[in-house]
Design an enzyme around this catalytic site. Structure first.
Site, PDB file in Angstrom:
ATOM      1  N   ARG A 188      12.730 -30.137  24.913  1.00 33.34           N
ATOM      2  CA  ARG A 188      14.195 -29.900  24.650  1.00 33.34           C
ATOM      3  C   ARG A 188      14.490 -30.216  23.687  1.00 33.34           C
ATOM      4  O   ARG A 188      14.472 -30.340  22.392  1.00 33.34           O
ATOM      5  CB  ARG A 188      13.956 -31.927  25.433  1.00 33.34           C
ATOM      6  N   LYS A 248      12.757 -26.677   7.581  1.00 33.67           N
ATOM      7  CA  LYS A 248      12.320 -25.208   6.696  1.00 33.67           C
ATOM      8  C   LYS A 248      13.128 -24.070   7.203  1.00 33.67           C
ATOM      9  O   LYS A 248      12.994 -22.846   6.352  1.00 33.67           O
ATOM     10  CB  LYS A 248      10.873 -25.382   6.647  1.00 33.67           C
ATOM     11  N   ARG A 305      12.971 -41.320  28.323  1.00 36.00           N
ATOM     12  CA  ARG A 305      12.093 -41.677  29.442  1.00 36.00           C
ATOM     13  C   ARG A 305      11.716 -40.231  29.773  1.00 36.00           C
ATOM     14  O   ARG A 305      10.498 -40.499  30.017  1.00 36.00           O
ATOM     15  CB  ARG A 305      13.561 -41.867  31.007  1.00 36.00           C
ATOM     16  N   THR A 306      12.154 -39.447  29.540  1.00 40.46           N
ATOM     17  CA  THR A 306      11.547 -38.440  30.093  1.00 40.46           C
ATOM     18  C   THR A 306      10.470 -38.223  29.059  1.00 40.46           C
ATOM     19  O   THR A 306       9.456 -37.449  29.194  1.00 40.46           O
ATOM     20  CB  THR A 306      12.262 -37.047  29.364  1.00 40.46           C
ATOM     21  N   HIS A 352      17.269 -30.136  34.479  1.00 40.09           N
ATOM     22  CA  HIS A 352      16.582 -30.712  33.510  1.00 40.09           C
ATOM     23  C   HIS A 352      15.921 -30.936  35.233  1.00 40.09           C
ATOM     24  O   HIS A 352      16.096 -31.993  35.788  1.00 40.09           O
ATOM     25  CB  HIS A 352      17.052 -31.882  33.078  1.00 40.09           C
TER      26      HIS A 352
END
Ligand code: CP
Length: 317
Positions: free
Chosen positions: A103, A82, A53-54, A131
């Site tokens: 995120r 890496k 969704r986000t 959030h």
């Protein structure tokens, strides 16, 4: 040029929230009005954790504003494997984008990353922290369905690790709300969050419970959350609470006819599918509201003066 970052809902005053929600409502009614506003603008997506969704609603929002996105892709396909640090990654991608959406599984990562960039950085979830853009679409949905003042809300499930819960609870202290937190003892809100909520809102507005039964009839909104298996350090602790706090049609017989049921999604088994077709269910509408709300936020954050006025509060979590 100084730009705003959006890290936590604690930054947002009632006036900020109302500005964003009012603008989101305008865009919801007529998204074509801004279809060229950010032509040539590029949004950088850095998702170190899964998202449907986000991520997709930010991408849709940027494209509906006339812009485009660059996406770091999965961690496995990036140079993170890496050994590149988050600080180096955001410093590089700010050279490719006009704003960043991050995120990350680590609480506090968005605050740290924001200190290394000059473009606006939006926290799209930092571990069990915050959030804030989910909160804005949650508030938008609550306002549409129940109103934000004189509101009685039950927030149920994983309150300990639930970043959507933490952000929403802080934001609701800007309004005349009674917040009931329903969870097993092991998943109660972190004590520092409870302390902050008591400081910000008259303590009578905050109550904790282990059972939904007593409070359900009084609720205008029930906000259900998933027990987040991925956040438990010990699988045995997850198994002790998995499957608790589920609702179905029988549960809601004791609720008001006007109860609005919300969930940030994804759900697993917290809300029985039989509720989806009832007038209570608002969780798919809630997810769809992510687009106009994120359009409004992006337009404000990308405004010419670089200052959307979102940095007035305590944004250092
Ligand atoms: N509500 C939410 O944050 O969903 P995603 O994890 O799919 O982005």
């Amino acid at each position: 040029m100084r730009h705003d970052h959006l890290i936590t809902s604690k930054q947002l005053s009632r006036a900020n929230i109302e500005t964003i929600l009012d603008y989101a409502a305008e865009l919801d009614a007529d998204p074509s009005a801004v279809s060229d506003r950010h032509a040539g603008t590029v949004l950088g997506l850095l998702f170190f954790e899964p998202s449907t969704r986000t991520k997709m609603s930010f991408e849709t929002a940027m494209k509906r504003l006339g812009g485009d996105v660059v996406d770091m892709g999965s961690v496995e396909s990036s140079s993170v494997t890496k050994g590149e640090t988050l600080a180096d990654t955001v410093r590089v991608i700010e050279g490719y984008a006009d704003a960043l959406v991050l995120r990350h599984p680590k609480q506090g990562s968005a605050t740290m990353a924001s200190e290394f960039v000059d473009v606006p950085l939006v926290n799209a979830g930092d571990g069990a922290g915050h959030h804030p853009t989910q909160t804005m679409l949650d508030l938008y949905t609550i306002r549409e369905n129940a109103g934000l003042d004189d509101l009685t809300i039950g927030i149920m499930g994983d309150l300990k690790y639930g970043r959507t819960v933490h952000s929403l609870a802080y934001a609701l202290t800007n309004f005349d709300t009674r917040q009931h937190f329903i969870s097993p003892e092991s998943l109660q809100l972190p004590r520092e969050v409870v302390y902050d909520l008591h400081q910000q809102q008259d303590g009578t507005g905050i109550r904790e419970h282990e059972s939904l039964e007593d409070v359900l009839p009084s609720l205008d909104v029930l906000y259900v959350t998933r027990i987040q298996r991925e956040r438990f350090p010990d699988e045995n602790e997850y198994q002790k609470v998995a499957g608790e706090y589920q609702i179905d049609a029988a549960t809601l017989e004791a609720a008001s006819d006007d109860l609005t049921v919300m969930h940030p999604l994804p759900r697993v088994d917290e809300i029985a599918p039989e509720i989806d077709e009832t007038d209570h269910a608002a969780y798919f509408e809630q997810a769809h509201n992510g687009v106009p709300v994120r359009m409004a936020l992006l337009d404000l954050l990308l405004s010419d003066d670089g200052d959307a006025g979102l940095t007035g509060g305590d944004g250092d979590e």
